[in-house]
Design a protein around this motif. Sequence first.
Motif, PDB file in Angstrom:
ATOM      1  N   LYS A 109      -7.608  -8.519   0.966  1.00  0.00           N
ATOM      2  CA  LYS A 109      -7.777  -8.753   2.397  1.00  0.00           C
ATOM      3  C   LYS A 109      -6.853  -7.859   3.218  1.00  0.00           C
ATOM      4  CE  LYS A 109      -8.335 -13.178   3.750  1.00  0.00           C
ATOM      5  NZ  LYS A 109      -8.025 -14.627   3.772  1.00  0.00           N
ATOM      6  N   ARG A 110      -5.698  -7.528   2.644  1.00  0.00           N
ATOM      7  CA  ARG A 110      -4.727  -6.684   3.350  1.00  0.00           C
ATOM      8  C   ARG A 110      -4.633  -5.325   2.647  1.00  0.00           C
ATOM      9  NH1 ARG A 110       0.355 -10.606   3.956  1.00  0.00           N
ATOM     10  NH2 ARG A 110       1.128  -8.892   5.188  1.00  0.00           N
ATOM     11  N   ARG A 111      -5.785  -4.727   2.496  1.00  0.00           N
ATOM     12  CA  ARG A 111      -5.925  -3.487   1.730  1.00  0.00           C
ATOM     13  C   ARG A 111      -4.989  -2.375   2.200  1.00  0.00           C
ATOM     14  NH1 ARG A 111     -11.292  -1.783  -0.685  1.00  0.00           N
ATOM     15  NH2 ARG A 111     -11.610  -3.932  -0.096  1.00  0.00           N
ATOM     16  N   ASN A 112      -4.988  -2.087   3.485  1.00  0.00           N
ATOM     17  CA  ASN A 112      -4.215  -0.943   3.991  1.00  0.00           C
ATOM     18  C   ASN A 112      -2.711  -1.178   3.979  1.00  0.00           C
ATOM     19  OD1 ASN A 112      -6.461   0.661   4.456  1.00  0.00           O
ATOM     20  ND2 ASN A 112      -6.806  -0.192   6.486  1.00  0.00           N
ATOM     21  N   GLU A 113      -2.271  -2.393   4.286  1.00  0.00           N
ATOM     22  CA  GLU A 113      -0.824  -2.629   4.353  1.00  0.00           C
ATOM     23  C   GLU A 113      -0.218  -3.073   3.030  1.00  0.00           C
ATOM     24  OE1 GLU A 113       0.432  -6.220   6.516  1.00  0.00           O
ATOM     25  OE2 GLU A 113      -1.692  -6.494   6.999  1.00  0.00           O
ATOM     26  N   LEU A 114      -1.045  -3.575   2.079  1.00  0.00           N
ATOM     27  CA  LEU A 114      -0.503  -4.039   0.804  1.00  0.00           C
ATOM     28  C   LEU A 114      -1.111  -3.347  -0.419  1.00  0.00           C
ATOM     29  CD1 LEU A 114      -0.148  -7.927   1.185  1.00  0.00           C
ATOM     30  CD2 LEU A 114       1.673  -6.250   0.977  1.00  0.00           C
ATOM     31  N   LEU A 115      -2.424  -3.422  -0.538  1.00  0.00           N
ATOM     32  CA  LEU A 115      -3.080  -2.954  -1.766  1.00  0.00           C
ATOM     33  C   LEU A 115      -2.878  -1.459  -2.009  1.00  0.00           C
ATOM     34  CD1 LEU A 115      -4.833  -3.556  -4.204  1.00  0.00           C
ATOM     35  CD2 LEU A 115      -6.845  -3.198  -2.767  1.00  0.00           C
ATOM     36  N   LEU A 116      -3.165  -0.633  -1.012  1.00  0.00           N
ATOM     37  CA  LEU A 116      -3.051   0.817  -1.209  1.00  0.00           C
ATOM     38  C   LEU A 116      -1.607   1.270  -1.440  1.00  0.00           C
ATOM     39  CD1 LEU A 116      -5.750   2.070   1.333  1.00  0.00           C
ATOM     40  CD2 LEU A 116      -5.919   1.849  -1.152  1.00  0.00           C
ATOM     41  N   PRO A 117      -0.638   0.794  -0.610  1.00  0.00           N
ATOM     42  CA  PRO A 117       0.756   1.180  -0.895  1.00  0.00           C
ATOM     43  C   PRO A 117       1.245   0.700  -2.262  1.00  0.00           C
ATOM     44  CG  PRO A 117       0.568   0.287   1.332  1.00  0.00           C
ATOM     45  CD  PRO A 117      -0.742   0.050   0.653  1.00  0.00           C
ATOM     46  N   LEU A 118       0.804  -0.519  -2.651  1.00  0.00           N
ATOM     47  CA  LEU A 118       1.217  -1.053  -3.954  1.00  0.00           C
ATOM     48  C   LEU A 118       0.638  -0.223  -5.087  1.00  0.00           C
ATOM     49  CD1 LEU A 118       2.596  -3.210  -5.689  1.00  0.00           C
ATOM     50  CD2 LEU A 118       0.507  -4.581  -5.497  1.00  0.00           C
ATOM     51  N   SER A 119      -0.633   0.143  -4.978  1.00  0.00           N
ATOM     52  CA  SER A 119      -1.253   0.948  -6.044  1.00  0.00           C
ATOM     53  C   SER A 119      -0.584   2.315  -6.154  1.00  0.00           C
ATOM     54  CB  SER A 119      -2.760   1.081  -5.821  1.00  0.00           C
ATOM     55  OG  SER A 119      -3.024   1.797  -4.635  1.00  0.00           O
ATOM     56  N   GLU A 120      -0.207   2.899  -5.006  1.00  0.00           N
ATOM     57  CA  GLU A 120       0.501   4.191  -5.028  1.00  0.00           C
ATOM     58  C   GLU A 120       1.887   4.040  -5.654  1.00  0.00           C
ATOM     59  OE1 GLU A 120       0.599   5.786  -1.072  1.00  0.00           O
ATOM     60  OE2 GLU A 120      -1.597   5.764  -0.892  1.00  0.00           O
ATOM     61  N   ALA A 121       2.588   2.963  -5.288  1.00  0.00           N
ATOM     62  CA  ALA A 121       3.931   2.729  -5.837  1.00  0.00           C
ATOM     63  C   ALA A 121       3.876   2.499  -7.342  1.00  0.00           C
ATOM     64  CB  ALA A 121       4.578   1.528  -5.145  1.00  0.00           C
ATOM     65  N   LEU A 122       2.861   1.755  -7.807  1.00  0.00           N
ATOM     66  CA  LEU A 122       2.714   1.498  -9.238  1.00  0.00           C
ATOM     67  C   LEU A 122       2.375   2.781  -9.996  1.00  0.00           C
ATOM     68  CD1 LEU A 122       0.788  -1.906  -9.168  1.00  0.00           C
ATOM     69  CD2 LEU A 122       3.149  -1.523  -9.900  1.00  0.00           C
ATOM     70  N   ALA A 123       1.525   3.617  -9.418  1.00  0.00           N
ATOM     71  CA  ALA A 123       1.155   4.890 -10.061  1.00  0.00           C
ATOM     72  C   ALA A 123       2.369   5.806 -10.170  1.00  0.00           C
ATOM     73  CB  ALA A 123       0.040   5.573  -9.275  1.00  0.00           C
TER      74      ALA A 123
ATOM     75  N   GLU B 225       4.418   6.968 -13.646  1.00  0.00           N
ATOM     76  CA  GLU B 225       4.602   8.391 -13.941  1.00  0.00           C
ATOM     77  C   GLU B 225       6.068   8.771 -14.096  1.00  0.00           C
ATOM     78  OE1 GLU B 225       4.011  12.639 -11.634  1.00  0.00           O
ATOM     79  OE2 GLU B 225       2.810  10.929 -11.001  1.00  0.00           O
ATOM     80  N   LYS B 226       6.949   8.162 -13.282  1.00  0.00           N
ATOM     81  CA  LYS B 226       8.326   8.649 -13.206  1.00  0.00           C
ATOM     82  C   LYS B 226       9.394   7.770 -13.853  1.00  0.00           C
ATOM     83  CE  LYS B 226       7.579  11.480  -9.142  1.00  0.00           C
ATOM     84  NZ  LYS B 226       8.010  11.835  -7.813  1.00  0.00           N
ATOM     85  N   VAL B 227       9.153   6.473 -13.996  1.00  0.00           N
ATOM     86  CA  VAL B 227      10.189   5.579 -14.524  1.00  0.00           C
ATOM     87  C   VAL B 227      10.259   5.682 -16.041  1.00  0.00           C
ATOM     88  CG1 VAL B 227      10.911   3.169 -14.769  1.00  0.00           C
ATOM     89  CG2 VAL B 227      10.048   3.990 -12.572  1.00  0.00           C
ATOM     90  N   VAL B 228      11.489   5.840 -16.551  1.00  0.00           N
ATOM     91  CA  VAL B 228      11.724   5.952 -17.997  1.00  0.00           C
ATOM     92  C   VAL B 228      12.878   5.040 -18.399  1.00  0.00           C
ATOM     93  CG1 VAL B 228      10.875   8.320 -18.176  1.00  0.00           C
ATOM     94  CG2 VAL B 228      13.287   7.913 -17.653  1.00  0.00           C
ATOM     95  N   ALA B 229      12.952   4.749 -19.687  1.00  0.00           N
ATOM     96  CA  ALA B 229      14.072   3.973 -20.214  1.00  0.00           C
ATOM     97  C   ALA B 229      15.247   4.907 -20.463  1.00  0.00           C
ATOM     98  CB  ALA B 229      13.674   3.271 -21.507  1.00  0.00           C
TER      99      ALA B 229
END
Length: 201
Positions: A37-51, A55-59
């Motif tokens: 329901k809150r695609r632009n303010e939550l879903l899209l930023p969250l999907s970008e942050a997760l991607a 890609e970048k987070v390592v142990a």
Amino acid sequence: MSRKVSGPEIERVVQLLARLPGLGPRSARKAALTLLKRRNELLLPLSEALATAAEKVVACSVCGNLDTVSPCSLCQDPRRDRSLIVVVEEIGDLWALERAGVVGGLYHVLGGHLSPLDGVGPDQLNIAGLIERARTDEVTEILLALNATVEGQSTAHYLTEQLAGADVVVSRLAQGVPIGGELDYLDEGTLAAAIKSRRRL
């Protein structure tokens, strides 16, 4: 028999969210609905942050913490006391101690605790790396900041035996951590008291 009320794409989101700790099927549906329901303010930023995170987070190759660099920012910090290594079960425990701001030393994440019934032995944990770090000239104390559970206690006992050959003081958290308590759920004051009143084993 319950009928599906949404398409496979939404069901997939719900199924994945339901795998997260603390989220059952009902909570996962609610979270998925909020995101959609809150695609632009939550879903899209969250999907970008997760991607980006994927890609970048390592142990960290030294302590096991998660970061975008290895060795991690904590291991590279020149202000840290390199004579003290604080051993924790999980990364969440490390984060809890950092939030409390009471540890000036370095960390070591085991990746869990010993649990023979679940098939978790010493080889499944980051114990060999700890023993290796403990044998360096810089390290003088190993603080076992493990959860006050039966598994945490048995892991601490095992580590104490393994560290007996190293020229280090082995200490544990003292007052402040209740039996059965987990570090990630404790408040900063409790953690501070436990760190300050640690005792030698």
